[in-house]
Design a protein around this motif. Sequence first.
Motif, PDB file in Angstrom:
ATOM      1  N   MET A  65       0.808  -1.223   0.000  1.00  0.00           N
ATOM      2  CA  MET A  65       0.000   0.000   0.000  1.00  0.00           C
ATOM      3  C   MET A  65       0.839   1.270   0.000  1.00  0.00           C
ATOM      4  O   MET A  65       0.304   2.375  -0.030  1.00  0.00           O
ATOM      5  CB  MET A  65      -0.937   0.000   1.208  1.00  0.00           C
ATOM      6  N   GLY A  66       2.166   1.125   0.037  1.00  0.00           N
ATOM      7  CA  GLY A  66       3.025   2.298  -0.027  1.00  0.00           C
ATOM      8  C   GLY A  66       3.314   2.961   1.297  1.00  0.00           C
ATOM      9  O   GLY A  66       3.897   4.051   1.340  1.00  0.00           O
ATOM     10  N   PHE A  67       2.920   2.312   2.407  1.00  0.00           N
ATOM     11  CA  PHE A  67       3.202   2.893   3.714  1.00  0.00           C
ATOM     12  C   PHE A  67       4.581   2.457   4.236  1.00  0.00           C
ATOM     13  O   PHE A  67       5.090   3.050   5.184  1.00  0.00           O
ATOM     14  CB  PHE A  67       2.114   2.519   4.711  1.00  0.00           C
ATOM     15  N   LEU A  68       5.137   1.419   3.637  1.00  0.00           N
ATOM     16  CA  LEU A  68       6.518   1.031   3.897  1.00  0.00           C
ATOM     17  C   LEU A  68       7.221   0.869   2.557  1.00  0.00           C
ATOM     18  O   LEU A  68       6.594   0.501   1.557  1.00  0.00           O
ATOM     19  CB  LEU A  68       6.595  -0.297   4.660  1.00  0.00           C
ATOM     20  N   GLN A  69       8.520   1.148   2.557  1.00  0.00           N
ATOM     21  CA  GLN A  69       9.306   0.891   1.349  1.00  0.00           C
ATOM     22  C   GLN A  69      10.552   0.090   1.734  1.00  0.00           C
ATOM     23  O   GLN A  69      11.154   0.315   2.775  1.00  0.00           O
ATOM     24  CB  GLN A  69       9.680   2.195   0.641  1.00  0.00           C
ATOM     25  N   GLY A  77       7.114   4.733   3.975  1.00  0.00           N
ATOM     26  CA  GLY A  77       6.925   5.017   2.560  1.00  0.00           C
ATOM     27  C   GLY A  77       6.276   6.361   2.291  1.00  0.00           C
ATOM     28  O   GLY A  77       5.912   7.102   3.209  1.00  0.00           O
ATOM     29  N   MET A  78       6.099   6.654   1.023  1.00  0.00           N
ATOM     30  CA  MET A  78       5.592   7.953   0.602  1.00  0.00           C
ATOM     31  C   MET A  78       4.161   8.198   1.061  1.00  0.00           C
ATOM     32  O   MET A  78       3.765   9.343   1.279  1.00  0.00           O
ATOM     33  CB  MET A  78       5.668   8.077  -0.921  1.00  0.00           C
ATOM     34  N   LEU A  98       0.318  11.658   3.957  1.00  0.00           N
ATOM     35  CA  LEU A  98      -0.657  11.945   5.006  1.00  0.00           C
ATOM     36  C   LEU A  98      -0.169  13.085   5.893  1.00  0.00           C
ATOM     37  O   LEU A  98      -0.928  13.979   6.256  1.00  0.00           O
ATOM     38  CB  LEU A  98      -0.905  10.697   5.850  1.00  0.00           C
ATOM     39  N   GLY A  99       1.120  13.024   6.235  1.00  0.00           N
ATOM     40  CA  GLY A  99       1.676  14.077   7.075  1.00  0.00           C
ATOM     41  C   GLY A  99       1.673  15.424   6.386  1.00  0.00           C
ATOM     42  O   GLY A  99       1.315  16.445   6.981  1.00  0.00           O
TER      43      GLY A  99
END
Length: 262
Positions: A57-61, A72-73, A78-79
């Motif tokens: 899902m792109g929350f970790l890379q 991840g991006m 979100l931030g």
Amino acid sequence: MANQQEIKYLVPGLERGLQLLLAFGGQHRELTFAELHRLVDMPKATAYRVVQTLEYMGFLQRNPRTSTFALGMNVLRLGFEYIASLDVAQVGQPVIEQLRDSSECSSHLAIRDGRDIIYIARVSAAGSRINQVSIGTRLPAHCTSLGRMLLTDVTRAEFEQLFPQERLPGNAPDRLDNRETLWQMVQQDKARGYVIGESFFRHGISSIVYPVFNRSGGVAAVVSILVPSGEVPHSARERLQNEVRLAADKISGLLGYLSKAS
């Protein structure tokens, strides 16, 4: 602390994913899977599936060279989007300083977070004896004139999700405690386009509140002044209203809002 009724509705997979993301910090910017597993309280197979899901899902890379993981991006996005929502404080600060000078009243900017309002900018009038709130102070939206104006942006369904009980939270004497009464007040505030609260939250203190709109026309924040009087003096009411309205319009324009009039 969450009660047992609330805990039974938690989503275990989501809880584990967030727990794993929270393992990253200033001292743990990159972690191997083994290091991640040591930091979180979950079975190894579960941790592996959570990591795979977050990576997908792109929350970790993953760094293929070091076999480590980093945020991840999508976490950064979100931030950044949250930080962008705070621009109203940056563009609004000099405007409420001008409002303070022209009105000779303490001025504030506030946003809504669920059932609370949060003060994000404030300036005090010279010699003001009113007990000022600090930036970051939270107050119940239904108890304040600022909160009523911020609630004008919610639908009836959203309103009932915020206040699921007929009786509003809190039991302070002389405090609004009926949901339907609050809803009717908010609809009147929305039609009027502003709120004048006279001893609504605190006896002997009045406020004049106008909405700040974002680019899409939603209520992004509110601008208010505090008048150290149980009622806004009629001789100054029109002038003070106009000054608060102009300040709100100016901040709205800086946020990219184009009014129907313009």
